[in-house]
Design an enzyme around this catalytic site. Sequence first.
Site, PDB file in Angstrom:
ATOM      1  N   LYS A  99       9.360   1.787   3.564  1.00 31.37           N
ATOM      2  CA  LYS A  99       8.221   2.344   2.842  1.00 31.37           C
ATOM      3  C   LYS A  99       8.584   2.525   1.458  1.00 31.37           C
ATOM      4  O   LYS A  99       7.823   2.731   0.386  1.00 31.37           O
ATOM      5  CB  LYS A  99       7.617   3.549   3.512  1.00 31.37           C
ATOM      6  CG  LYS A  99       6.725   3.269   4.596  1.00 31.37           C
ATOM      7  CD  LYS A  99       5.984   4.346   5.143  1.00 31.37           C
ATOM      8  CE  LYS A  99       4.985   3.912   6.141  1.00 31.37           C
ATOM      9  NZ  LYS A  99       5.410   3.861   7.796  1.00 31.37           N
ATOM     10  N   GLU A 121      -2.116   9.672   1.355  1.00 27.46           N
ATOM     11  CA  GLU A 121      -2.385  10.415   2.987  1.00 27.46           C
ATOM     12  C   GLU A 121      -0.954   9.801   3.635  1.00 27.46           C
ATOM     13  O   GLU A 121      -0.342   9.103   3.024  1.00 27.46           O
ATOM     14  CB  GLU A 121      -3.553   9.674   3.396  1.00 27.46           C
ATOM     15  CG  GLU A 121      -2.949   8.262   4.251  1.00 27.46           C
ATOM     16  CD  GLU A 121      -2.724   7.218   3.008  1.00 27.46           C
ATOM     17  OE1 GLU A 121      -3.109   7.332   1.785  1.00 27.46           O
ATOM     18  OE2 GLU A 121      -2.014   6.182   3.251  1.00 27.46           O
ATOM     19  N   SER A 388      12.003  -2.132  10.690  1.00 25.42           N
ATOM     20  CA  SER A 388      11.337  -1.562   9.859  1.00 25.42           C
ATOM     21  C   SER A 388      12.019   0.011   9.544  1.00 25.42           C
ATOM     22  O   SER A 388      11.870   0.269   8.309  1.00 25.42           O
ATOM     23  CB  SER A 388       9.966  -1.389  10.074  1.00 25.42           C
ATOM     24  OG  SER A 388       9.705  -0.851  11.434  1.00 25.42           O
TER      25      SER A 388
HETATM   26  C1  LIG Z   1       4.893   3.313   8.667  1.00 28.39           C
HETATM   27  C2  LIG Z   1       5.914   2.642   9.504  1.00 28.39           C
HETATM   28  C3  LIG Z   1       5.479   1.207  10.011  1.00 28.39           C
HETATM   29  C4  LIG Z   1       4.184   0.869  10.179  1.00 28.39           C
HETATM   30  O1  LIG Z   1       3.699   0.398   8.617  1.00 28.39           O
HETATM   31  P1  LIG Z   1       3.365  -1.163   8.318  1.00 28.39           P
HETATM   32  O2  LIG Z   1       2.329  -1.029   7.170  1.00 28.39           O
HETATM   33  O3  LIG Z   1       2.652  -1.851   9.460  1.00 28.39           O
HETATM   34  O4  LIG Z   1       4.679  -1.631   8.001  1.00 28.39           O
HETATM   35  C5  LIG Z   1       6.581   0.560  10.646  1.00 28.39           C
HETATM   36  N1  LIG Z   1       7.487   1.058  10.831  1.00 28.39           N
HETATM   37  C6  LIG Z   1       8.185   2.162  10.351  1.00 28.39           C
HETATM   38  C7  LIG Z   1       9.581   2.605  10.578  1.00 28.39           C
HETATM   39  C8  LIG Z   1       7.367   2.942   9.655  1.00 28.39           C
HETATM   40  O5  LIG Z   1       7.707   4.129   9.005  1.00 28.39           O
END
Ligand SMILES: *Cc1c(COP(=O)(O)O)cnc(C)c1O
Length: 408
Positions: A99, A121, A388
């Site tokens: 993010k 948000e 992610s």
């Molecule tokens: C917020 C988040 C997601 C989901 O958000 P996407 O916009 O679908 O990428 C996935 N993995 C992590 C670690 C997150 O913090």
Amino acid sequence: MTETTTSLENTPLPDKEGRFGEYGGSYVPEQLQAVLDEITQSYENIKNDPSFLEELAALNQHFTGRPSPVFHCKNLSEKVGGADIYLKREDLNHTGAHKINHCLGEALLAKRMGKKKLIAETGAGQHGVALATAATLVGLECDIYMGVVDIKKEHPNVVRMKILGATVVPVKRGTQTLKDAVDAAFEAYLEDPVSQLYAIGSVVGPHPFPMMVRDFQQIVGIEAREQFQAMTGKLPDNLVACVGGGSNAMGLFSAFLNDKDVSIYGVEPSGRGFKDGDHAATLTLGKPGVLHGFSSYLLQDDNGDPLPVYSVASGLDYPGVGPQHSLLKDLGRVNYVTASDDEAINAFFELSRTDGIIPAIESAHAMAYAVKLAKEAGKGKTILVNLSGRGDKDIDFVIENYGKDFGI
Ligand SMILES: *Cc1c(COP(=O)(O)O)cnc(C)c1O
């Protein structure tokens, strides 16, 4: 040699109205449309401005710690006994997930537009923490709207945002969770769109957000493509990423969309099962509709109102999805599949105990599907997973609810 498809210009979508095929666009009051047009114009002006790109690249390198590595998960691959699994380590970024990539971009844009404050948000608090971090770094105020239920559940992230100097605004309406927080943040934005910028948390919302957030996340795919080729001499046979709003997935997928030999999988949460209210598998079970100012697949009732959603991963718990994913589904370019709560929790422990990496529960959904795919694809094939985020934020919850099953 495969042609490289890494520049922003090679991804021609969306069109001028912000449409990805029939999806996307902008369904907002006139007053807000004027503000969105101004953001679009500013973004178009800076996105090829060398001084902006240099500033962002320097922060990506020296603040976030990019490039994040690609890691060959040898232990897990051996245990599974099929395709080789590789991870793009977005969990190693400062603040622990992908993010920060778009938060830094949005914060720099706001600064250049002369804004004083970033607002957004947050559900689990991950976007709130990343944005509060970026706001502090570039010298902007930051208000984060968060449902009261989430504030109670996600205490460490609430404290983090406050330590970073942000204001956490409790949202007491409706179910007091993410969707209500989005509604409240939009209203606050309308009250003063001149000195504030709404920095949305994924590739969702009205144009230009799905485009802008994707562009800032594309660095994930651009780096991974080069790194994977340098390591193996080839492109990966398969890509896997989890899909909530869809930003980490778009970040990885964008750099490979024209590589027809690369199969692509987006993994949605099937939660406790496929009954309404038990999952958040928007592309798997939804129908086209409109929510939060854009058109896309949507989990909705017969009146077009969003259905309640659920996943063990709060970051995947949203009834909509980024509009480009809807188009990629219709085109058949990306396969949208699911992983359940239980499969994700198993994968959470499996990766922790084979390769010493504790994944975010969101990312564990991608891991769960990758393991399944590795068995099907077989030896000699490769899978690149977007890891992610890291699982530190999830450990208390996991131990409380699942520890016993795993001997803890
Ligand atoms: C917020 C988040 C997601 C989901 O958000 P996407 O916009 O679908 O990428 C996935 N993995 C992590 C670690 C997150 O913090």
